[in-house]
Design an enzyme around this catalytic site. Structure first.
Site, PDB file in Angstrom:
ATOM      1  N   GLN A  98       1.056  -1.533   0.686  1.00  0.00           N
ATOM      2  CA  GLN A  98      -0.063  -0.448   0.080  1.00  0.00           C
ATOM      3  C   GLN A  98       0.893   1.223   0.062  1.00  0.00           C
ATOM      4  O   GLN A  98       1.565   1.491   0.566  1.00  0.00           O
ATOM      5  CB  GLN A  98      -0.667   0.128   1.354  1.00  0.00           C
ATOM      6  N   TYR A 177      -5.486  10.778   3.900  1.00  0.00           N
ATOM      7  CA  TYR A 177      -4.112  10.768   3.843  1.00  0.00           C
ATOM      8  C   TYR A 177      -4.206  11.876   2.309  1.00  0.00           C
ATOM      9  O   TYR A 177      -5.463  12.210   1.994  1.00  0.00           O
ATOM     10  CB  TYR A 177      -3.691   9.926   3.595  1.00  0.00           C
ATOM     11  N   ARG A 224      -7.457   2.102  -2.382  1.00  0.00           N
ATOM     12  CA  ARG A 224      -8.499   2.023  -1.351  1.00  0.00           C
ATOM     13  C   ARG A 224      -9.517   2.887  -1.432  1.00  0.00           C
ATOM     14  O   ARG A 224      -8.732   4.784  -1.249  1.00  0.00           O
ATOM     15  CB  ARG A 224      -7.864   1.907  -0.209  1.00  0.00           C
ATOM     16  N   GLY A 312      -8.760  -6.519   8.718  1.00  0.00           N
ATOM     17  CA  GLY A 312      -8.523  -5.684   9.233  1.00  0.00           C
ATOM     18  C   GLY A 312      -7.352  -6.778  10.678  1.00  0.00           C
ATOM     19  O   GLY A 312      -6.436  -7.297  10.915  1.00  0.00           O
ATOM     20  N   ARG A 313      -7.961  -6.224  11.817  1.00  0.00           N
ATOM     21  CA  ARG A 313      -7.545  -6.051  13.386  1.00  0.00           C
ATOM     22  C   ARG A 313      -7.533  -7.880  13.621  1.00  0.00           C
ATOM     23  O   ARG A 313      -6.768  -8.537  14.489  1.00  0.00           O
ATOM     24  CB  ARG A 313      -8.106  -5.730  14.085  1.00  0.00           C
TER      25      ARG A 313
END
Length: 358
Positions: A98, A177, A224, A312-313
């Site tokens: 990424q 971002y 993304r 994810g987590r």
């Protein structure tokens, strides 16, 4: 409806299942943004995922957001990544890097200069620095002539990623971002060709994607996005119009995928699924929200038209997550205190499921 465990063709890759390991900052890189042997072990442990997407990797020195994150803008960094990609491939996996330019979400103590952004508007909250959290600084607004160079930084890093052995790259266009800042209606107050109208606000994302596709090919490029997300204080007006326009502009590039986050309601997300003609990776729950993605969430979104589901987590404490999902084994909890602390504890110390002796 496809099964979460059926294979999927992604460009030149055949994924053995539809489980994607989502990008997650873990802040374990060495000095100078170098990948480490521990990072190679971490990603190799999770190589049963259909696809791994790494933590955010800065495409330039000024693009670094957090301390302890890796880069892909020097030859030394490329060399450090090669053992990581080799370890994943040796374990049967597939891995995208990424590419994450932090833009205004950074600090002079991290990068040695003022961070840059579309406009001189600071991010909300405190950013990570080498000495702890500090208020987000007011970034330097990019001059019009500078903007294309930052778009090209993704393409340059993508070439380095392929040289380092990655199967492709994902542009981080989400979560407040740099690409997300240009899409925003409150972080981007520009009056030139990169601000104001929807066509202008999507321009940076399109230019960064176009440059990356030219560098490494559409089948090696994903992006993304977090429609309507409010990370780091960004706001977006006209979310459906904005992302419909963006996906329409991106469609001719024949990207490997678009990776959407559940940062807006199903009505908008399913509308965007209808707009996007290619592969859709869906992150079915709000990143860093109260709930982790589970099997039910994955199956629901496969039914709504997603092709791949990102977790994810759940991957942090469950290196064997695919098998746990397949067999209904318990999903182990992760220790949040170790997310960003560095070292191998809470990084390499989570075991595969331990079956009781017969």
């Amino acid at each position: 409806m496809p099964s979460l465990f059926s294979s999927y063709r992604l460009g030149e890759l055949t994924l053995p299942n539809r489980v994607v390991m989502a990008p997650m900052t873990r802040a374990r890189a060495a000095a100078r943004g170098l990948a480490t042997p521990s990072m190679a072990a971490y990603y190799a442990q999770r190589a049963t995922a259909g696809l791994i997407v790494t933590e955010g990797v800065q495409p330039s020195a000024i693009g670094q957001s957090n301390p302890g994150t890796p880069g892909l803008h020097t030859d030394e960094q490329v060399a450090a990544w090669r053992p990581v990609t080799a370890a994943v491939h040796a374990s049967g996996g597939r891995i995208f890097a990424q590419l994450m330019h932090g833009g205004r979400v950074s600090h002079p103590d991290t990068i040695g200069t003022l961070p840059v952004g579309p406009s001189a508007v600071p991010a909300a909250g405190e950013v990570f620095t080498p000495t702890g959290r500090q208020p987000a600084p007011v970034p330097r607004a990019l001059e019009t002539a500078e903007v294309p160079g930052h778009a090209l930084s993704y393409a340059r890093a993508a070439r380095r990623a392929v040289d380092a052995g990655f199967d492709g790259v994902e542009l981080h266009g989400a979560n407040g971002y740099l690409i997300s800042q240009f899409l925003s209606s409150n972080a981007n107050l520009r009056t030139d060709r990169y601000g104001g109208s929807v066509a202008n606000r999507i321009r940076f994302a399109v230019e960064a994607t176009a440059a990356t596709v030219e560098a490494v090919g559409g089948d090696r490029t994903g992006i993304r996005l977090s429609p309507g997300g409010t990370f780091w204080g960004v706001e977006e007006t006209g979310v459906t119009e904005l992302y419909t326009a963006l996906l329409t502009e991106l469609a001719p590039f024949r990207l490997a995928y678009v990776h959407l986050e559940a940062t807006v309601g199903d009505e908008v997300l399913t509308a965007l699924r209808r707009v996007w003609p290619g592969t859709l990776v869906m992150n079915p729950v709000l990143p860093l929200g109260p709930k982790q993605t589970g099997r039910d969430d994955a199956d629901r979104w496969l039914g709504l038209g997603a092709d791949l589901i990102s977790f994810g987590r759940a991957f942090i404490a469950n290196p064997d997550l695919v098998e746990r999902l397949r067999t209904g084994l318990p999903i182990a909890p992760a220790d949040e205190a170790t997310y960003y602390q560095g070292g191998d504890a809470g990084y390499l110390t989570y075991p595969a499921y331990q079956y009781a002796a017969a």
